[in-house]
Design a protein around this motif. Structure first.
Motif, PDB file in Angstrom:
ATOM      1  N   VAL A 222      42.684 -17.755  40.811  1.00 58.96           N
ATOM      2  CA  VAL A 222      42.571 -19.247  40.326  1.00 58.96           C
ATOM      3  C   VAL A 222      42.225 -20.248  40.899  1.00 58.96           C
ATOM      4  O   VAL A 222      42.713 -20.409  41.611  1.00 58.96           O
ATOM      5  N   ALA A 223      40.943 -20.507  40.067  1.00 62.29           N
ATOM      6  CA  ALA A 223      40.787 -21.575  41.877  1.00 62.29           C
ATOM      7  C   ALA A 223      41.559 -22.923  41.603  1.00 62.29           C
ATOM      8  O   ALA A 223      41.796 -23.678  42.761  1.00 62.29           O
ATOM      9  N   GLY A 224      42.165 -23.452  40.508  1.00 62.79           N
ATOM     10  CA  GLY A 224      43.331 -24.003  40.957  1.00 62.79           C
ATOM     11  C   GLY A 224      44.510 -24.132  42.337  1.00 62.79           C
ATOM     12  O   GLY A 224      44.580 -25.172  42.827  1.00 62.79           O
ATOM     13  N   THR A 225      44.994 -22.712  41.628  1.00 67.77           N
ATOM     14  CA  THR A 225      46.194 -22.557  42.371  1.00 67.77           C
ATOM     15  C   THR A 225      45.348 -21.481  43.720  1.00 67.77           C
ATOM     16  O   THR A 225      46.346 -21.776  45.192  1.00 67.77           O
ATOM     17  N   GLY A 226      44.573 -21.243  43.636  1.00 66.54           N
ATOM     18  CA  GLY A 226      44.269 -20.187  44.895  1.00 66.54           C
ATOM     19  C   GLY A 226      45.366 -18.858  44.170  1.00 66.54           C
ATOM     20  O   GLY A 226      45.049 -17.737  45.384  1.00 66.54           O
ATOM     21  N   GLU A 227      46.040 -18.675  43.217  1.00 68.38           N
ATOM     22  CA  GLU A 227      47.060 -17.651  42.660  1.00 68.38           C
ATOM     23  C   GLU A 227      46.108 -16.326  42.997  1.00 68.38           C
ATOM     24  O   GLU A 227      45.081 -16.532  41.913  1.00 68.38           O
ATOM     25  N   VAL A 228      46.371 -15.239  42.440  1.00 72.31           N
ATOM     26  CA  VAL A 228      45.257 -14.169  43.454  1.00 72.31           C
ATOM     27  C   VAL A 228      46.126 -13.100  41.915  1.00 72.31           C
ATOM     28  O   VAL A 228      47.417 -12.960  42.069  1.00 72.31           O
ATOM     29  N   VAL A 229      44.988 -13.170  40.856  1.00 74.69           N
ATOM     30  CA  VAL A 229      45.715 -12.063  39.929  1.00 74.69           C
ATOM     31  C   VAL A 229      44.854 -11.194  39.504  1.00 74.69           C
ATOM     32  O   VAL A 229      43.876 -10.489  39.967  1.00 74.69           O
ATOM     33  N   PRO A 230      45.583  -9.921  38.357  1.00 72.31           N
ATOM     34  CA  PRO A 230      44.563  -9.221  38.459  1.00 72.31           C
ATOM     35  C   PRO A 230      42.804  -8.921  37.816  1.00 72.31           C
ATOM     36  O   PRO A 230      42.916 -10.851  37.207  1.00 72.31           O
ATOM     37  N   ALA A 231      42.231  -8.808  37.422  1.00 71.63           N
ATOM     38  CA  ALA A 231      40.156  -8.542  37.866  1.00 71.63           C
ATOM     39  C   ALA A 231      40.242  -9.404  36.271  1.00 71.63           C
ATOM     40  O   ALA A 231      40.913  -8.513  35.344  1.00 71.63           O
ATOM     41  N   GLY A 232      39.505 -10.545  35.832  1.00 71.70           N
ATOM     42  CA  GLY A 232      39.794 -10.781  34.536  1.00 71.70           C
ATOM     43  C   GLY A 232      40.760 -11.928  34.371  1.00 71.70           C
ATOM     44  O   GLY A 232      40.077 -12.909  33.637  1.00 71.70           O
TER      45      GLY A 232
END
Length: 294
Positions: A222-232
């Motif tokens: 996520v751009a705003g937080t840098g949090e890594v998330v599942p694809a898509g």
């Protein structure tokens, strides 16, 4: 509507499949035990595994006996190794090049023992107060030496665009590829890492780096937080990237590196459940774009 760059799973529809990519994943994101790593990846439909550590030991320190034991476990499960995910170049550029050359020779022996030609590397950190331009010549000198060593041994180095190293933006990754100028150094694409340095991966990097892109690491953020998330689920433009790769005839490895539970200096961890969720999210995007995973 989902936020820009993200895909709503409810909107995913499957198109006709006419491309096949080899599915892999970072085994140590699942569990320290290679037997568990292999079982989970096999259950998720993967034909390959990416080896960063086994039994808690990084590939840069794996002894020959453990490499043989690891190969036997993977052979028993029917899994091949897509790449060795080394820590080469994830170190300050002031460290003498001989240090990394010695580590690379060790890791090449691991790669050969595991029957893979690919070794993931990085392009060095700079000290506080140094600019990227300050370290450029030292980076290129080291990467050229490492690439020459790889070429002599018949392996290919894959540069990952890790945040904070010299090659963390599309422009500097391109600089590396052009300056070193060797088929033994290619790009391992990581969408999440680009997001974390303020880059829109597909929009701003794909066209520039596609001629060198040989390995696809599957990670979103996520751009705003840098949090890594599942694809898509992030802003890594995975949908557009997968569509473009398919259109370009890409037929290589897609390696899951979810980082959904934690990250640390040498990598990250997800655990079997989160890793499975990441695999299913990627599989849905692949199917939407007519890509089969095998």
């Amino acid at each position: 509507m989902p936020p820009c760059g993200r895909t709503d799973p409810k909107e995913i529809s499957v198109t006709e499949t006419n491309a096949v990519w080899s599915l892999s994943g970072f085994g140590d994101e699942v569990d320290p035990d290679p037997a568990v790593q292999a079982a989970v990846l096999q259950a998720l439909g993967a034909s390959h595994i990416e080896v960063r550590s086994a039994w808690g030991t990084n590939v840069s320190e794996l002894e020959p006996e453990k490499v043989e034991r690891l190969k036997a476990i993977l052979d028993e499960k029917g899994l091949k190794v897509s790449a060795v995910a080394s820590p080469i170049g994830k170190i300050d550029v002031s460290v003498p090049v001989e240090h990394e050359l010695a580590r690379l020779r060790q890791i090449i022996s691991v790669a050969k023992g595991l029957d893979t030609k690919y070794i993931r590397i990085f392009s060095f950190y700079r000290a506080e107060g140094q600019s990227h331009e300050d370290i450029r010549d030292s980076v290129m000198e080291r990467l050229t030496a490492l690439t020459n060593e790889a070429a002599a041994s018949g392996v290919v180095l894959l540069h990952e665009n890790e945040k904070g190293i010299y090659g963390d933006t599309p422009e500097r990754v391109l600089d590396i590829m052009e300056a070193v100028g060797s088929p033994s150094l290619r790009v391992a694409w990581d969408s999440a890492n680009f997001v974390q340095v303020g880059v829109k991966p597909y929009t701003e990097a794909y066209a520039v780096l596609r001629p060198y892109l040989e390995y696809f690491q599957v990670k979103d953020a996520v751009a705003g937080t840098g949090e890594v998330v599942p694809a898509g689920e992030g802003d890594g433009e995975l949908d557009a990237t997968i569509a473009a790769l398919k259109g370009d005839g890409f037929a290589g490895f897609a390696s899951l590196e979810p980082h959904l539970a934690s990250t640390h200096e040498l990598g990250g961890f997800s655990g079997p459940v989160a890793f499975g969720a990441a695999a299913r999210a990627f599989a849905a995007l692949a199917a939407k774009n007519g890509v089969a995973l095998a």
